[in-house]
Design a protein around this motif. Structure first.
Motif, PDB file in Angstrom:
ATOM      1  N   ASN A  43     -14.110  14.823 107.427  1.00 57.45           N
ATOM      2  CA  ASN A  43     -13.609  14.988 106.090  1.00 57.45           C
ATOM      3  C   ASN A  43     -12.431  14.072 105.939  1.00 57.45           C
ATOM      4  N   LEU A  44     -12.179  13.216 105.223  1.00 54.71           N
ATOM      5  CA  LEU A  44     -11.010  12.294 105.245  1.00 54.71           C
ATOM      6  C   LEU A  44      -9.945  12.813 104.402  1.00 54.71           C
ATOM      7  N   ILE A  45      -8.783  12.896 104.617  1.00 53.62           N
ATOM      8  CA  ILE A  45      -7.644  13.297 103.746  1.00 53.62           C
ATOM      9  C   ILE A  45      -6.512  12.277 104.058  1.00 53.62           C
ATOM     10  N   SER A  46      -6.150  11.875 103.016  1.00 56.18           N
ATOM     11  CA  SER A  46      -4.979  11.012 102.897  1.00 56.18           C
ATOM     12  C   SER A  46      -3.507  11.677 102.645  1.00 56.18           C
ATOM     13  N   ILE A  47      -2.632  11.096 103.493  1.00 60.25           N
ATOM     14  CA  ILE A  47      -1.295  11.816 103.719  1.00 60.25           C
ATOM     15  C   ILE A  47      -0.515  10.459 103.132  1.00 60.25           C
ATOM     16  N   VAL A  48       0.320  10.704 102.187  1.00 61.82           N
ATOM     17  CA  VAL A  48       1.107   9.538 101.640  1.00 61.82           C
ATOM     18  C   VAL A  48       2.523  10.174 101.177  1.00 61.82           C
ATOM     19  N   GLY A  49       3.594   9.137 101.065  1.00 63.61           N
ATOM     20  CA  GLY A  49       4.760   9.669 100.775  1.00 63.61           C
ATOM     21  C   GLY A  49       5.835   8.464 100.783  1.00 63.61           C
ATOM     22  N   THR A  50       6.945   8.901 100.676  1.00 65.45           N
ATOM     23  CA  THR A  50       8.222   7.800 100.393  1.00 65.45           C
ATOM     24  C   THR A  50       8.595   7.113 101.864  1.00 65.45           C
ATOM     25  N   ARG A  51       8.920   6.108 101.662  1.00 60.23           N
ATOM     26  CA  ARG A  51       9.538   5.079 103.044  1.00 60.23           C
ATOM     27  C   ARG A  51      10.673   6.102 103.421  1.00 60.23           C
ATOM     28  N   ASN A  52      11.460   6.382 102.590  1.00 62.47           N
ATOM     29  CA  ASN A  52      12.791   7.147 103.105  1.00 62.47           C
ATOM     30  C   ASN A  52      12.822   8.747 103.227  1.00 62.47           C
TER      31      ASN A  52
ATOM     32  N   ALA B 157      -6.999   6.243  98.264  1.00 65.14           N
ATOM     33  CA  ALA B 157      -7.477   7.546  97.615  1.00 65.14           C
ATOM     34  C   ALA B 157      -8.874   7.577  97.536  1.00 65.14           C
ATOM     35  N   GLY B 158      -9.583   6.329  97.298  1.00 64.03           N
ATOM     36  CA  GLY B 158     -10.864   6.370  97.291  1.00 64.03           C
ATOM     37  C   GLY B 158     -11.806   6.849  98.259  1.00 64.03           C
ATOM     38  N   MET B 159     -11.417   6.741  99.637  1.00 66.65           N
ATOM     39  CA  MET B 159     -12.031   7.047 100.796  1.00 66.65           C
ATOM     40  C   MET B 159     -11.638   8.636 101.263  1.00 66.65           C
ATOM     41  N   SER B 160     -10.735   9.143 100.456  1.00 67.01           N
ATOM     42  CA  SER B 160     -10.397  10.393 101.036  1.00 67.01           C
ATOM     43  C   SER B 160     -10.895  11.496 100.129  1.00 67.01           C
ATOM     44  N   LYS B 161     -11.093  12.752 100.609  1.00 63.17           N
ATOM     45  CA  LYS B 161     -11.727  13.888  99.826  1.00 63.17           C
ATOM     46  C   LYS B 161     -10.577  14.373  98.801  1.00 63.17           C
ATOM     47  N   CYS B 162      -9.350  14.321  99.431  1.00 68.95           N
ATOM     48  CA  CYS B 162      -8.131  14.904  98.781  1.00 68.95           C
ATOM     49  C   CYS B 162      -6.897  13.994  99.366  1.00 68.95           C
ATOM     50  N   THR B 163      -5.977  14.137  98.470  1.00 69.41           N
ATOM     51  CA  THR B 163      -4.565  13.431  99.036  1.00 69.41           C
ATOM     52  C   THR B 163      -3.439  14.344  99.056  1.00 69.41           C
ATOM     53  N   ILE B 164      -2.707  14.101  99.988  1.00 72.92           N
ATOM     54  CA  ILE B 164      -1.505  15.170 100.136  1.00 72.92           C
ATOM     55  C   ILE B 164      -0.233  14.218  99.758  1.00 72.92           C
ATOM     56  N   VAL B 165       0.587  14.407  98.845  1.00 74.34           N
ATOM     57  CA  VAL B 165       1.891  13.751  98.739  1.00 74.34           C
ATOM     58  C   VAL B 165       2.939  14.623  99.356  1.00 74.34           C
ATOM     59  N   ILE B 166       3.620  14.031 100.379  1.00 70.92           N
ATOM     60  CA  ILE B 166       4.732  14.887 101.053  1.00 70.92           C
ATOM     61  C   ILE B 166       5.929  14.866 100.398  1.00 70.92           C
ATOM     62  N   GLU B 167       6.528  13.814 100.108  1.00 67.16           N
ATOM     63  CA  GLU B 167       7.733  13.368  99.428  1.00 67.16           C
ATOM     64  C   GLU B 167       7.517  12.095  98.746  1.00 67.16           C
ATOM     65  N   SER B 168       8.168  12.240  97.510  1.00 68.89           N
ATOM     66  CA  SER B 168       8.098  10.908  96.490  1.00 68.89           C
ATOM     67  C   SER B 168       9.125  11.030  95.482  1.00 68.89           C
ATOM     68  N   LYS B 169       9.677   9.714  95.157  1.00 70.14           N
ATOM     69  CA  LYS B 169      10.559   9.597  93.975  1.00 70.14           C
ATOM     70  C   LYS B 169       9.575   9.536  92.825  1.00 70.14           C
ATOM     71  N   LYS B 170      10.114   9.733  91.774  1.00 73.84           N
ATOM     72  CA  LYS B 170       9.359   9.546  90.264  1.00 73.84           C
ATOM     73  C   LYS B 170       8.760   8.278  90.337  1.00 73.84           C
ATOM     74  N   THR B 171       9.033   7.433  91.019  1.00 76.82           N
ATOM     75  CA  THR B 171       8.171   6.022  91.101  1.00 76.82           C
ATOM     76  C   THR B 171       7.742   5.562  92.441  1.00 76.82           C
ATOM     77  N   GLY B 172       7.050   4.999  92.728  1.00 73.03           N
ATOM     78  CA  GLY B 172       6.681   4.503  94.102  1.00 73.03           C
ATOM     79  C   GLY B 172       5.063   4.499  94.487  1.00 73.03           C
ATOM     80  N   GLY B 173       4.566   4.088  95.724  1.00 75.39           N
ATOM     81  CA  GLY B 173       3.426   4.115  96.024  1.00 75.39           C
ATOM     82  C   GLY B 173       2.662   5.227  96.063  1.00 75.39           C
ATOM     83  N   ALA B 174       3.299   6.349  96.345  1.00 76.70           N
ATOM     84  CA  ALA B 174       2.636   7.537  96.669  1.00 76.70           C
ATOM     85  C   ALA B 174       2.258   8.141  95.235  1.00 76.70           C
ATOM     86  N   MET B 175       2.914   7.997  94.234  1.00 72.02           N
ATOM     87  CA  MET B 175       2.810   8.211  92.907  1.00 72.02           C
ATOM     88  C   MET B 175       1.546   7.464  92.349  1.00 72.02           C
ATOM     89  N   ILE B 176       1.554   6.373  92.773  1.00 68.64           N
ATOM     90  CA  ILE B 176       0.358   5.559  92.387  1.00 68.64           C
ATOM     91  C   ILE B 176      -1.048   6.244  93.036  1.00 68.64           C
TER      92      ILE B 176
END
Length: 297
Positions: free
Chosen positions: A110-119, A217-236
């Motif tokens: 079960n693939l889970i994506s973990i994404v977030g800010t660079r900083n 996003a497409g290959m994952s059953k769910c996505t976890i956003v750890i930290e993100s600004k209001k704009t950025g790749g994790a929000m996309i």
């Protein structure tokens, strides 16, 4: 394989149409031949553009070059019907017709994506480790983008716990970006795959990274956003996952910190579920711990 690459290079044909043509005619060569016949009677700008590509020798030369690059670099060409192609990605309308990969054949995790800010902050890094450590006994794989910050720490933590993890690149597999993560990419191949929709020697471009997020996003059953600004790749990525009807979780953060503002906004607008305990993930996916057999000497 050359016909598969040629067909993948045709611009202006959505994945859904290419997929339908393959299903109707069983192979890329017949699909292109029949598409060529049908387009001869259509005098539209888009139709002519596609027809010109099919008739172009330049497209054949480009495909031959890519196939040669893959042979020399031992990069696998994986169309959507191949076993290595992520099964959940097939259901996305804007999926890529094929991917280029290096690494091990994926198991049925079960693939889970973990994404977030660079900083990212220390808080974000601790959350990455807490989540992955908790998920270690379960049949899961981690997906991220090999970028600075949360992404690379998700990969490193997964490698530390010997977990399957896949890196989706914004460049070709032979042009690892950022270069500082080249060593990490070698370790990822031992536990999972490097994945790109770009040919092996293609360098990174700014617009590649938002596009590669749809694969994450497409290959994952769910996505976890750890930290993100209001704009950025994790929000996309979070938006794309929502569009694909995949669940998205976000770690609540300090309201006074910029790099928690995006995560908190997603929670506030009820676009995600706030993740307070990693157990929420295993309950959502209905996962059971994997039993490890031991051998007595």
């Amino acid at each position: 394989m050359i016909d598969t690459v040629i067909f993948s290079l045709i611009k202006g044909l959505p994945f859904s149409i290419k997929k339908k043509l393959i299903e109707d005619y069983k192979c890329p060569k017949k699909a292109m031949d029949n598409l060529k016949i049908s387009l001869k009677g259509i005098n539209t700008k888009t139709g002519l553009k596609i027809l010109n590509q099919i008739n172009s020798t330049a497209l054949v030369v480009k495909a031959e070059k890519i196939v040669q690059e893959c042979k020399e670099s031992k990069v696998q060409i994986v169309p959507y019907w191949h076993d290595f192609y992520p099964k959940d990605l097939i259901h996305c309308l804007d999926a890529t017709f094929l991917i280029y990969t290096k690494g091990k054949k994926p198991n049925e995790q079960n693939l889970i994506s973990i994404v977030g800010t660079r900083n990212c902050t220390d808080y974000g890094l601790k959350e990455v480790k807490r989540i992955i450590k908790y998920l270690k006994p379960y049949p899961i794989g981690i997906v991220s983008g090999l970028a600075y910050g949360i992404d690379i720490n998700a990969h490193r933590t997964a490698n530390e716990f010997n977990l399957v993890n896949h890196a989706v690149l914004g460049s070709g597999i032979n042009k690892i970006y950022p270069k500082k993560h080249l060593e990490d990419s070698q370790k990822i191949k031992e536990n999972g795959m490097l994945i790109s929709e770009y040919s092996p020697n293609k360098g990174q471009r700014a617009y590649h990274f938002p596009r590669r997020n749809r694969i994450i996003a497409g290959m994952s059953k769910c996505t976890i956003v750890i930290e993100s600004k209001k704009t950025g790749g994790a929000m996309i990525t979070a938006k794309l996952a929502n569009d694909y009807n995949r669940d998205v979780f976000a770690i609540p953060g300090n309201n006074q910190k910029e790099y928690s503002s995006g995560s908190n906004l997603l929670i506030q607008r009820h676009r995600v579920t706030d993740l307070n305990d990693p157990e929420q993930i295993t309950e959502y996916l209905n996962l059971k711990k994997v039993e490890h057999k031991t051998t007595l000497k």
